[in-house]
Design a protein around this motif. Structure first.
Motif, PDB file in Angstrom:
ATOM      1  N   PRO A 204      17.271   2.112  -3.859  1.00  0.00           N
ATOM      2  CA  PRO A 204      17.281   1.344  -2.600  1.00  0.00           C
ATOM      3  C   PRO A 204      16.427   0.080  -2.713  1.00  0.00           C
ATOM      4  O   PRO A 204      15.394   0.068  -3.397  1.00  0.00           O
ATOM      5  CB  PRO A 204      16.687   2.319  -1.579  1.00  0.00           C
ATOM      6  N   GLU A 205      16.875  -0.960  -2.031  1.00  0.00           N
ATOM      7  CA  GLU A 205      16.184  -2.250  -2.116  1.00  0.00           C
ATOM      8  C   GLU A 205      14.722  -2.143  -1.682  1.00  0.00           C
ATOM      9  O   GLU A 205      13.845  -2.829  -2.216  1.00  0.00           O
ATOM     10  CB  GLU A 205      16.913  -3.278  -1.254  1.00  0.00           C
ATOM     11  N   THR A 206      14.439  -1.253  -0.720  1.00  0.00           N
ATOM     12  CA  THR A 206      13.070  -1.112  -0.226  1.00  0.00           C
ATOM     13  C   THR A 206      12.144  -0.442  -1.234  1.00  0.00           C
ATOM     14  O   THR A 206      10.917  -0.516  -1.094  1.00  0.00           O
ATOM     15  CB  THR A 206      13.068  -0.291   1.073  1.00  0.00           C
ATOM     16  N   LEU A 207      12.704   0.205  -2.235  1.00  0.00           N
ATOM     17  CA  LEU A 207      11.889   0.931  -3.208  1.00  0.00           C
ATOM     18  C   LEU A 207      11.889   0.309  -4.600  1.00  0.00           C
ATOM     19  O   LEU A 207      11.121   0.727  -5.464  1.00  0.00           O
ATOM     20  CB  LEU A 207      12.372   2.382  -3.321  1.00  0.00           C
ATOM     21  N   ILE A 208      12.770  -0.658  -4.845  1.00  0.00           N
ATOM     22  CA  ILE A 208      12.952  -1.159  -6.204  1.00  0.00           C
ATOM     23  C   ILE A 208      11.665  -1.759  -6.781  1.00  0.00           C
ATOM     24  O   ILE A 208      11.327  -1.536  -7.952  1.00  0.00           O
ATOM     25  CB  ILE A 208      14.103  -2.201  -6.256  1.00  0.00           C
ATOM     26  N   GLU A 209      10.888  -2.484  -5.969  1.00  0.00           N
ATOM     27  CA  GLU A 209       9.659  -3.097  -6.495  1.00  0.00           C
ATOM     28  C   GLU A 209       8.626  -2.037  -6.854  1.00  0.00           C
ATOM     29  O   GLU A 209       7.954  -2.129  -7.888  1.00  0.00           O
ATOM     30  CB  GLU A 209       9.090  -4.085  -5.470  1.00  0.00           C
ATOM     31  N   ALA A 210       8.495  -1.013  -5.995  1.00  0.00           N
ATOM     32  CA  ALA A 210       7.540   0.059  -6.286  1.00  0.00           C
ATOM     33  C   ALA A 210       7.960   0.817  -7.543  1.00  0.00           C
ATOM     34  O   ALA A 210       7.112   1.256  -8.338  1.00  0.00           O
ATOM     35  CB  ALA A 210       7.451   1.017  -5.097  1.00  0.00           C
ATOM     36  N   GLU A 211       9.285   0.979  -7.761  1.00  0.00           N
ATOM     37  CA  GLU A 211       9.768   1.689  -8.938  1.00  0.00           C
ATOM     38  C   GLU A 211       9.526   0.876 -10.207  1.00  0.00           C
ATOM     39  O   GLU A 211       9.179   1.422 -11.261  1.00  0.00           O
ATOM     40  CB  GLU A 211      11.261   2.010  -8.787  1.00  0.00           C
ATOM     41  N   LEU A 212       9.715  -0.432 -10.127  1.00  0.00           N
ATOM     42  CA  LEU A 212       9.540  -1.283 -11.315  1.00  0.00           C
ATOM     43  C   LEU A 212       8.059  -1.517 -11.634  1.00  0.00           C
ATOM     44  O   LEU A 212       7.633  -1.368 -12.791  1.00  0.00           O
ATOM     45  CB  LEU A 212      10.231  -2.631 -11.104  1.00  0.00           C
ATOM     46  N   PHE A 213       7.271  -1.903 -10.630  1.00  0.00           N
ATOM     47  CA  PHE A 213       5.892  -2.317 -10.868  1.00  0.00           C
ATOM     48  C   PHE A 213       4.880  -1.190 -10.695  1.00  0.00           C
ATOM     49  O   PHE A 213       3.748  -1.307 -11.157  1.00  0.00           O
ATOM     50  CB  PHE A 213       5.527  -3.483  -9.939  1.00  0.00           C
ATOM     51  N   GLY A 214       5.261  -0.104 -10.009  1.00  0.00           N
ATOM     52  CA  GLY A 214       4.306   0.951  -9.699  1.00  0.00           C
ATOM     53  C   GLY A 214       3.522   0.622  -8.436  1.00  0.00           C
ATOM     54  O   GLY A 214       3.685  -0.456  -7.842  1.00  0.00           O
ATOM     55  N   HIS A 215       2.653   1.524  -7.994  1.00  0.00           N
ATOM     56  CA  HIS A 215       1.881   1.273  -6.785  1.00  0.00           C
ATOM     57  C   HIS A 215       0.567   2.054  -6.824  1.00  0.00           C
ATOM     58  O   HIS A 215       0.417   3.038  -7.560  1.00  0.00           O
ATOM     59  CB  HIS A 215       2.684   1.661  -5.536  1.00  0.00           C
ATOM     60  N   GLU A 216      -0.387   1.591  -6.018  1.00  0.00           N
ATOM     61  CA  GLU A 216      -1.660   2.275  -5.855  1.00  0.00           C
ATOM     62  C   GLU A 216      -1.613   3.136  -4.588  1.00  0.00           C
ATOM     63  O   GLU A 216      -0.736   2.964  -3.737  1.00  0.00           O
ATOM     64  CB  GLU A 216      -2.808   1.256  -5.746  1.00  0.00           C
ATOM     65  N   LYS A 217      -2.571   4.035  -4.453  1.00  0.00           N
ATOM     66  CA  LYS A 217      -2.656   4.883  -3.272  1.00  0.00           C
ATOM     67  C   LYS A 217      -2.846   4.036  -2.020  1.00  0.00           C
ATOM     68  O   LYS A 217      -3.673   3.136  -1.981  1.00  0.00           O
ATOM     69  CB  LYS A 217      -3.826   5.865  -3.425  1.00  0.00           C
ATOM     70  N   GLY A 218      -2.002   4.299  -0.999  1.00  0.00           N
ATOM     71  CA  GLY A 218      -2.096   3.560   0.254  1.00  0.00           C
ATOM     72  C   GLY A 218      -1.435   2.206   0.227  1.00  0.00           C
ATOM     73  O   GLY A 218      -1.607   1.424   1.176  1.00  0.00           O
ATOM     74  N   ALA A 219      -0.690   1.874  -0.818  1.00  0.00           N
ATOM     75  CA  ALA A 219      -0.043   0.563  -0.908  1.00  0.00           C
ATOM     76  C   ALA A 219       0.962   0.362   0.212  1.00  0.00           C
ATOM     77  O   ALA A 219       1.139  -0.751   0.709  1.00  0.00           O
ATOM     78  CB  ALA A 219       0.636   0.398  -2.262  1.00  0.00           C
ATOM     79  N   PHE A 220       1.614   1.418   0.633  1.00  0.00           N
ATOM     80  CA  PHE A 220       2.525   1.364   1.769  1.00  0.00           C
ATOM     81  C   PHE A 220       2.619   2.749   2.374  1.00  0.00           C
ATOM     82  O   PHE A 220       2.151   3.735   1.796  1.00  0.00           O
ATOM     83  CB  PHE A 220       3.912   0.823   1.380  1.00  0.00           C
ATOM     84  N   THR A 221       3.207   2.852   3.535  1.00  0.00           N
ATOM     85  CA  THR A 221       3.266   4.114   4.283  1.00  0.00           C
ATOM     86  C   THR A 221       3.939   5.202   3.461  1.00  0.00           C
ATOM     87  O   THR A 221       5.034   4.998   2.896  1.00  0.00           O
ATOM     88  CB  THR A 221       4.046   3.919   5.600  1.00  0.00           C
ATOM     89  N   GLY A 222       3.272   6.337   3.376  1.00  0.00           N
ATOM     90  CA  GLY A 222       3.862   7.476   2.683  1.00  0.00           C
ATOM     91  C   GLY A 222       3.344   7.678   1.280  1.00  0.00           C
ATOM     92  O   GLY A 222       3.609   8.717   0.670  1.00  0.00           O
ATOM     93  N   THR A 223       2.596   6.759   0.725  1.00  0.00           N
ATOM     94  CA  THR A 223       2.071   6.916  -0.638  1.00  0.00           C
ATOM     95  C   THR A 223       0.820   7.792  -0.603  1.00  0.00           C
ATOM     96  O   THR A 223      -0.112   7.529   0.156  1.00  0.00           O
ATOM     97  CB  THR A 223       1.718   5.555  -1.264  1.00  0.00           C
ATOM     98  N   VAL A 224       0.806   8.827  -1.402  1.00  0.00           N
ATOM     99  CA  VAL A 224      -0.336   9.746  -1.433  1.00  0.00           C
ATOM    100  C   VAL A 224      -1.138   9.618  -2.719  1.00  0.00           C
ATOM    101  O   VAL A 224      -2.149  10.286  -2.896  1.00  0.00           O
ATOM    102  CB  VAL A 224       0.151  11.213  -1.276  1.00  0.00           C
ATOM    103  N   GLY A 225      -0.684   8.789  -3.631  1.00  0.00           N
ATOM    104  CA  GLY A 225      -1.391   8.603  -4.886  1.00  0.00           C
ATOM    105  C   GLY A 225      -0.850   7.404  -5.623  1.00  0.00           C
ATOM    106  O   GLY A 225       0.139   6.782  -5.218  1.00  0.00           O
ATOM    107  N   SER A 226      -1.501   7.036  -6.705  1.00  0.00           N
ATOM    108  CA  SER A 226      -1.013   5.914  -7.511  1.00  0.00           C
ATOM    109  C   SER A 226       0.102   6.390  -8.433  1.00  0.00           C
ATOM    110  O   SER A 226       0.224   7.575  -8.739  1.00  0.00           O
ATOM    111  CB  SER A 226      -2.165   5.314  -8.317  1.00  0.00           C
ATOM    112  N   ARG A 227       0.922   5.446  -8.889  1.00  0.00           N
ATOM    113  CA  ARG A 227       2.062   5.792  -9.751  1.00  0.00           C
ATOM    114  C   ARG A 227       2.382   4.647 -10.677  1.00  0.00           C
ATOM    115  O   ARG A 227       2.371   3.478 -10.280  1.00  0.00           O
ATOM    116  CB  ARG A 227       3.292   6.108  -8.893  1.00  0.00           C
ATOM    117  N   GLU A 228       2.650   4.990 -11.939  1.00  0.00           N
ATOM    118  CA  GLU A 228       3.096   3.984 -12.907  1.00  0.00           C
ATOM    119  C   GLU A 228       4.549   3.607 -12.624  1.00  0.00           C
ATOM    120  O   GLU A 228       5.384   4.466 -12.344  1.00  0.00           O
ATOM    121  CB  GLU A 228       3.000   4.531 -14.339  1.00  0.00           C
ATOM    122  N   GLY A 229       4.836   2.310 -12.720  1.00  0.00           N
ATOM    123  CA  GLY A 229       6.215   1.861 -12.597  1.00  0.00           C
ATOM    124  C   GLY A 229       6.919   1.900 -13.948  1.00  0.00           C
ATOM    125  O   GLY A 229       6.324   2.217 -14.985  1.00  0.00           O
ATOM    126  N   TYR A 230       8.201   1.583 -13.925  1.00  0.00           N
ATOM    127  CA  TYR A 230       8.982   1.627 -15.164  1.00  0.00           C
ATOM    128  C   TYR A 230       8.466   0.640 -16.211  1.00  0.00           C
ATOM    129  O   TYR A 230       8.560   0.900 -17.420  1.00  0.00           O
ATOM    130  CB  TYR A 230      10.457   1.334 -14.862  1.00  0.00           C
TER     131      TYR A 230
END
Length: 471
Positions: A204-230
């Motif tokens: 989904p377009e709303t998730l593509i950036e988080a999937e590619l780049f990864g995210h830190e905890k609290g980066a957007f609503t619903g994130t419970v931890g950090s994650r490595e992107g592709y």
């Protein structure tokens, strides 16, 4: 244990042979040609033992049935009395493995049966080795084909594999774009590193950036931890971005910056992470038209299109259809546990004549289906989907009469043969009978090269009398 199918009308012969041959052999009796064919099709027979007795009624019919079984069986051994020795020799010439006297020497019969069975196993092993050798000769990594378009792809893959440049793979759906990317990865210096494949259109377009780049905890609503992107998961390996044309313009801008700066940040973080992975892109869309229509950024297009490889559609290299089809046949017959080891010539002719809008992926699907529905050890015309059979017939009917008179005669005979096989549910014996020709001649008709006029005259006396076999 060697499974022996005894073709005999003498029901007392089976218990005698079973007892004499011992526990290493399993004997089943069939009194009809159809019964023997059924066991062969079901893979329940290793060797066929043909019982010929000069005192049998309907001997000519029996001999005719034996000839048909010899032409279709794995290996056949003829058991005859002295008065029919010449008939046994004729059957050996037609393809039977050997013959023995009746009543047989049990020791000699055991030896013949074992050798026939070993010969079958050896032939299968040699065929497998030959197929693997052919695939190795006509392949690049997991890609298969010896045609000129495929050789051009192999050449580009080898040239770019060791160069750390962006690659754009284009081609229709089902042409194997991911296989090309995988081959570039496997043949380069990053082969031992991760290969990460991502379909941009499936996220989904709303998730593509988080999937590619990864995210830190609290980066957007619903994130419970950090994650490595592709981009991080690929490490020092290869990141394959399929369907790159599906990215939104805003995501394209961010991806362009990553390619230019060779670094990126996770969402919700300012820490720069170096880009270590190699990127390979793929699309089935025309990015040049998308640029003209302002649906794809021109600067990103030039950035990813450093090296372009076009995956040819299957209808552009139909000479590779037999090689690819046999690859899938071996793969899925083993996976499904079915003994299906060849595609009959008539069926292969239709496969090569088909337009393949779904490309290699469609061919893979067709072979899987044919293996599942096949009643014999080979794939026949009847095992193919209706659209492939119908297209082959339509093409033959619509073909303009620009060939020679002899060629038109052969094409017409091939059409009759294919229709007869289809009407008889793939049973070539019944199809040959309906056409009043021999099964051997039917095989020659459906061979891709077709029979010559000399073969017409020598093998089809019925047609000579009607004036069809001569010019």
């Amino acid at each position: 244990m060697i499974r022996v199918c005894l073709f005999s009308e003498d029901r007392t012969l089976q218990p005698i042979l079973s007892s004499a041959l011992g526990k290493d052999f399993q004997v089943h009796t069939e009194a009809s040609e159809a019964g023997v064919s059924g066991r062969l099709a079901a893979g329940e027979c290793d060797v066929v033992l043909l019982d010929l007795d000069s005192d049998q009624q309907g001997l000519e019919g029996r001999l005719k049935s034996c000839r048909l079984i010899v032409a279709s069986s794995i290996h056949s051994i003829v058991m005859v009395d002295d008065r029919l020795r010449s008939a046994a020799i004729d059957l050996v010439k037609l393809g039977a493995y050997g013959y023995c006297r009746k009543p047989p020497s049990i020791r000699d019969l055991k030896t013949l049966l074992r050798r026939a069975h070993e010969n079958t196993l050896l032939k299968r092993k040699l065929d497998n080795v030959q197929h693997k050798f052919e695939e190795a000769s006509y392949s690049c990594d997991r890609m298969i084909g010896h045609s000129s378009p495929m050789q051009q792809v192999y050449d580009l893959v080898h040239r770019v594999a060791s160069v750390n440049a962006s690659v754009l793979v284009t081609g229709e759906s089902g042409t194997g774009k991911e296989l090309i990317a995988q081959a570039i990865h496997n043949l380069g210096s990053r082969a031992s590193r991760p290969f990460v494949a991502v379909c941009c259109g499936a996220i989904p377009e709303t998730l593509i950036e988080a999937e590619l780049f990864g995210h830190e905890k609290g980066a957007f609503t619903g994130t419970v931890g950090s994650r490595e992107g592709y981009l991080e998961q690929a490490e020092d390996g290869t990141l394959f971005l399929d369907e790159i044309g599906e990215l939104s313009l805003s995501t394209q801008v961010k991806l362009l910056r990553v390619l230019q700066q060779r670094e990126f940040c996770r969402l919700g973080s300012n820490r720069l992470i170096p880009l270590r992975a190699r990127l390979i892109f793929a699309t089935h869309q025309d990015l040049g038209n998308m640029v003209a229509e302002s649906r794809f950024r021109q600067d990103l297009y030039y950035r990813i299109n450093v090296m372009r490889i076009d995956a040819p559609s299957l209808h552009e290299h139909t000479e590779d259809v037999p090689t690819i089809a046999m690859h899938f046949l071996r793969q899925y017959s083993e996976q499904y546990g079915k003994l299906v080891d060849c595609v009959e010539p008539g069926a292969m002719t239709l496969l090569q004549a088909y337009s393949w809008p779904g490309n290699v992926r469609e061919l893979e699907n067709v072979i899987q289906r044919a293996i599942i529905v096949a009643k014999d050890i080979s794939i026949s015309v009847a095992d193919l989907p209706a659209n492939i059979r119908e297209e082959g017939t339509t093409d033959a009917e619509d073909c303009p009469s620009t060939s020679t008179f002899e060629r038109q005669i052969r094409d017409f005979k091939l059409k009759l043969a294919v229709e007869a096989i289809r009407e008889n549910d793939g049973n070539k014996t019944l199809a040959a009978r309906s056409l009043q020709i021999s099964r051997a001649y039917l095989h020659r008709l459906i061979r891709p090269s077709g029979p010559s006029l000399v073969e017409d005259e020598t093998l089809l006396p019925q047609e000579q009398s009607q004036g069809l076999g001569t010019v």
